[in-house]
Structures are given as C-alpha cells and as structure tokens.
Design a protein around this motif. Structure first.
Motif, mmCIF file in Angstrom:
data_model
loop_
_atom_site.group_PDB
_atom_site.id
_atom_site.type_symbol
_atom_site.label_atom_id
_atom_site.label_comp_id
_atom_site.label_asym_id
_atom_site.label_seq_id
_atom_site.Cartn_x
_atom_site.Cartn_y
_atom_site.Cartn_z
ATOM 1 N N LYS A 47 57.137 -10.724 15.117
ATOM 2 C CA LYS A 47 57.397 -9.351 15.543
ATOM 3 C C LYS A 47 56.676 -9.217 16.871
ATOM 4 C CE LYS A 47 57.189 -4.540 14.000
ATOM 5 N NZ LYS A 47 56.792 -3.624 12.887
ATOM 6 N N VAL A 50 57.907 -5.310 20.247
ATOM 7 C CA VAL A 50 59.083 -4.583 19.750
ATOM 8 C C VAL A 50 59.421 -3.387 20.632
ATOM 9 C CG1 VAL A 50 59.962 -3.220 17.832
ATOM 10 C CG2 VAL A 50 58.747 -5.342 17.383
ATOM 11 N N ARG A 55 63.952 -3.966 18.624
ATOM 12 C CA ARG A 55 63.540 -4.294 17.263
ATOM 13 C C ARG A 55 64.534 -5.152 16.495
ATOM 14 N NH1 ARG A 55 63.311 1.395 14.253
ATOM 15 N NH2 ARG A 55 62.530 0.076 12.578
ATOM 16 N N ASN A 58 63.707 -8.681 15.263
ATOM 17 C CA ASN A 58 62.364 -8.855 15.828
ATOM 18 C C ASN A 58 61.341 -8.108 14.972
ATOM 19 O OD1 ASN A 58 60.414 -9.685 17.715
ATOM 20 N ND2 ASN A 58 60.772 -7.926 19.038
ATOM 21 N N GLU A 59 61.577 -8.098 13.655
ATOM 22 C CA GLU A 59 60.654 -7.463 12.719
ATOM 23 C C GLU A 59 60.406 -8.410 11.556
ATOM 24 O OE1 GLU A 59 61.515 -2.727 13.101
ATOM 25 O OE2 GLU A 59 63.146 -3.950 12.283
ATOM 26 N N ASP A 60 59.156 -8.472 11.110
ATOM 27 C CA ASP A 60 58.792 -9.459 10.088
ATOM 28 C C ASP A 60 58.098 -8.833 8.893
ATOM 29 O OD1 ASP A 60 56.400 -8.736 11.210
ATOM 30 O OD2 ASP A 60 55.676 -10.778 11.549
ATOM 31 N N ASP A 61 58.257 -7.514 8.703
ATOM 32 C CA ASP A 61 57.534 -6.851 7.633
ATOM 33 C C ASP A 61 58.480 -6.074 6.730
ATOM 34 O OD1 ASP A 61 58.221 -4.996 9.509
ATOM 35 O OD2 ASP A 61 56.254 -4.091 9.736
ATOM 36 N N ASP A 137 61.825 1.321 18.254
ATOM 37 C CA ASP A 137 60.854 1.731 17.237
ATOM 38 C C ASP A 137 59.622 2.377 17.866
ATOM 39 O OD1 ASP A 137 59.918 2.128 14.683
ATOM 40 O OD2 ASP A 137 58.922 0.182 14.563
ATOM 41 N N GLN A 395 68.067 -9.293 7.074
ATOM 42 C CA GLN A 395 67.316 -8.054 6.926
ATOM 43 C C GLN A 395 68.229 -6.943 6.421
ATOM 44 O OE1 GLN A 395 66.052 -5.700 10.401
ATOM 45 N NE2 GLN A 395 63.944 -5.775 9.648
#
Length: 400
Positions: A47, A50, A55, A58-61, A137, A395
């Motif tokens: 991530k 961002v 985003r 590009n998000e890992d949570d 974001d 995702q």
C-alpha cells in the motif's frame, strides 16, 4: 477486541426500552474493503503513496465500518436519532496480531425543535460533514471527533452550520501536559450560483486552551475552504481551494484532514494552500472517467526557509462490457519537494471487476487486479536496489 460482542451491545442499547421499532427500524449501514495480493518484491502487495497515485490495486488491508442508527422519537415534526459506528482494521501480514476495533461514532441528533424545521442540533462523537476524494482515499476537509453543534440553519440562499470539536494534537507539551485544543468549524453551504452549480464556504479555527500555569508556544491556526460543485448531465466536477497558516499550513502538503493538528511553535510563521479538482464524467454509454488533480504548497514549515510543494494526478477510466462486468484502469503520478527532499513516483493498475449494476459508484464490486509501482527517486523503495514492483490480487469493496 472482539467485534461481534461490541455490535451486539450497541444493538441491544438501540433496541431496548422505548426504542423498540416504535418510530422506525434500526438502520444498518457501513463500508468495507478487503482482499489478498502478492508482489514481485515484497511478498504481500504494498500500500504505497495511496493519496498520491490512487488506491485501485494499491491497498493491502481489511477495513470495515459498521453503523447502526435508530430514531428514538418522532412526533410533531420533531425527531431524535442516535447514531453509532464501529471501525475495524486488520493488516494483511501477521493478521492475527494487528487487529483493532474502535468506536468512531456515537452521537445524538435532534431535528425539528425550532421554527426552522431543517435545523439539527447534535452532540457526541461524529463523522462531521466530511469531504473526500474517493479514488485517492483522502479526506481533505474532515474535523470529525467528539463535539457538538447546530447545522443546516436557513440563512439567505444557503445553510449555516456551527460546530465545536475536540482535537487530539501533538506538540505544545508543557510539564508533561498535552494541549487542550478545540476546532471551531463554521460552514455556509448550498449557495446557488449558475445552472447546476453551488458553493460551500468554511472556516476552521484551531484553538489551544492553556491549562492552569501552562504556557503554549504554538500559535492558533486557521484554515479557509471554498468548494465549488458543478453538476453535469453526465457527472460532476468539484474545485476546492484551501488557505491555511501555522499548524494548518503544514497539513496542506501532507494531505492533512483538518484535525490531528501538530501544534509546534516552529510553524508559527508557516503559510500554505492547496487546490484540488476532481470529478466523474460519463464519456459514452460504456465509458466513464474519474480524476483527481492536486497542487499544494507551504512556506516556513518547521521554521525552515524552504518552499514545500506537492503535485499529483490520478485518472480512473472504466469500460462497461455488460451491466455486470467492467474493466477499470487507474494511472497516477506525483512529484514532491518537502524540506528540500525531492520524491516522485507513479502507478498503473488494470482490474477486471464485477458489480450488480452499471455506474461509476456501483457497489459491491469484486475485482482482480495487476499493479505496477515505480519510485523514480528512491532506488531502494521496494528492496535493496529495487525501485519498482508488480503485484497481483483480488479485492472486494462495498458500501451500504
């Protein structure tokens, strides 16, 4: 902290006593995103920057917001509502260890008590009139917190709102005591302009209140905001200008929200501004485009005689194959100069997505993606001697 017991406790409170569905059912609303990914260099997908490169992919949570709202009273145009929300976060790596649950909203809102029936008074912990750019974001105007206010007062062509909100700040610490700080937020919204255009104006005054025998070295600060919305037949466009001094000036180039201020005497002479343009436009029956353009600058931050600046551009076109399947591309890049340190980078993402109906904002969405990240100024950004990486993943995202 366990999530289900907390939700259960809030649900019991909302449904108990006189609140049992006498006036309206409990409203359940929220947001979630989560998935899995692997990268060519870092194991799990990153991530990375961002707010600057976008985003998508590009998000890992895993993140979720679970809101419960209940109307407790409704008679003679008067309504009392209790609003609550839990937020859950979990990292992709070591996810059994890095979990958190927080109460992010818990407030009462009352409407219809005055001759002007649009007026709402409220108190508690609240997401207060937040403004954001979704594809990066980032909330560029967000003073949410514990406070109280009166809003939507009909004055002239627009609506006036006042709020006083506590702020958790860093700095200005004297004899081990942190600063007591509040934000006075004043907004005048829904000012009609030309066809399908409206203006919102706001001022946020960040005030540090000295405790007994406490000396505050950092100056109070002010942020001014003007937000112009142009609605279109096939979308909308927003242009935002923010001007700030002292601690708020530093937030201009650090993608600050308007709360969580760093009160530091080194910022007393600081000045800054930022300009944001973003929107969504339907270009054809099967093509939609979202974009974000941002430029920000600040001077005299941390008592340095330097000029800080940041510039970023993100575009997200999407092509509809059917009403339930689309291809989404996101391209982003940025260039910064902060405290005489230059940084720059870019991202390219392509995703195949499935949704229940067409539209840029259609959710829920399940997507598979591939992302390329490149840090043009740091050759060790993703490992020793590695300034780029590729990641792939899947995702889901939804709001309700």
């Amino acid at each position: 902290m366990k999530l289900l017991p907390l939700i259960g406790a809030i649900s019991v409170a909302l449904l108990s006593s006189n609140a049992i569905a006498e006036y309206s059912p409990v409203e359940f609303y929220g947001y979630m995103r989560g998935g899995v990914g692997l990268s060519s260099e870092g194991g799990a997908n990153n991530k990375w920057e961002v707010n600057k490169v976008g985003r998508l992919g590009n998000e890992d949570d895993l993140y979720g917001e679970f809101g419960l709202k209940k109307e407790l009273y409704a008679e003679d145009e008067v309504s009392f509502v209790v609003d609550s929300m839990l937020a859950y976060w979990e990292g992709q790596d070591e996810n059994s260890l890095d979990k958190s649950v927080n109460v992010v909203q818990l407030n009462i809102q009352a409407t219809g008590l005055f001759a002007d029936k649009d007026i709402t008074i409220w108190a508690g912990d609240r997401y207060y009139q937040r403004h954001d750019v979704h594809i990066v974001d980032n909330y560029y105007w967000d003073v949410s917190g514990i406070g109280a206010g009166i809003e939507h007062i009909n004055v002239g062509p627009g609506k006036l709102s006042f709020a006083l909100i506590q702020d958790t700040v860093a700095g200005d610490i004297d004899d081990g005591q942190e600063t007591t700080a509040v934000i006075l937020d004043i907004r005048y919204a829904d000012i009609p302009l030309w066809n399908k255009a409206d203006l919102e104006l706001g001022v946020d005054y960040h005030y540090g209140h000295a405790r007994n025998e406490q000396s505050l070295d950092a100056d109070d600060s002010v942020m001014l905001t003007a937000s112009l919305t142009q609605n279109l037949d096939a979308g909308f466009n927003k242009t935002i200008l923010q001007l700030a001094n002292s601690g708020y000036a530093e937030q201009m180039t650090t993608y600050g929200h308007g709360n969580g201020l760093i009160r530091d005497a080194a910022n007393n002479e600081a000045e800054g501004y930022r300009i944001i343009n973003w929107g969504v436009l339907s270009l054809a029956d099967n093509v939609e485009l979202g974009h974000s353009i941002r430029y920000a600058a600040a001077t005299n931050v941390d008592s340095t005689d330097t000029d800080d600046s940041t510039f970023s551009v993100v575009v997200r076109p999407m092509y509809k194959w059917t009403d339930r399947m689309r291809t989404v591309v996101e391209i982003g890049g940025f260039s910064d100069t902060i405290n005489n340190v230059d940084s720059a980078g870019s991202k390219f993402t392509v995703a195949q997505a499935w949704i229940p109906k067409p539209g840029f904002w259609a959710r829920p969405e399940i997507r598979v993606f591939a992302t390329y990240l490149n840090d043009t100024k740091n050759e060790n950004a993703f490992g020793t001697g590695v300034d780029n990486e590729i990641s792939v993943g899947m995702q889901a995202e939804a709001w309700w």
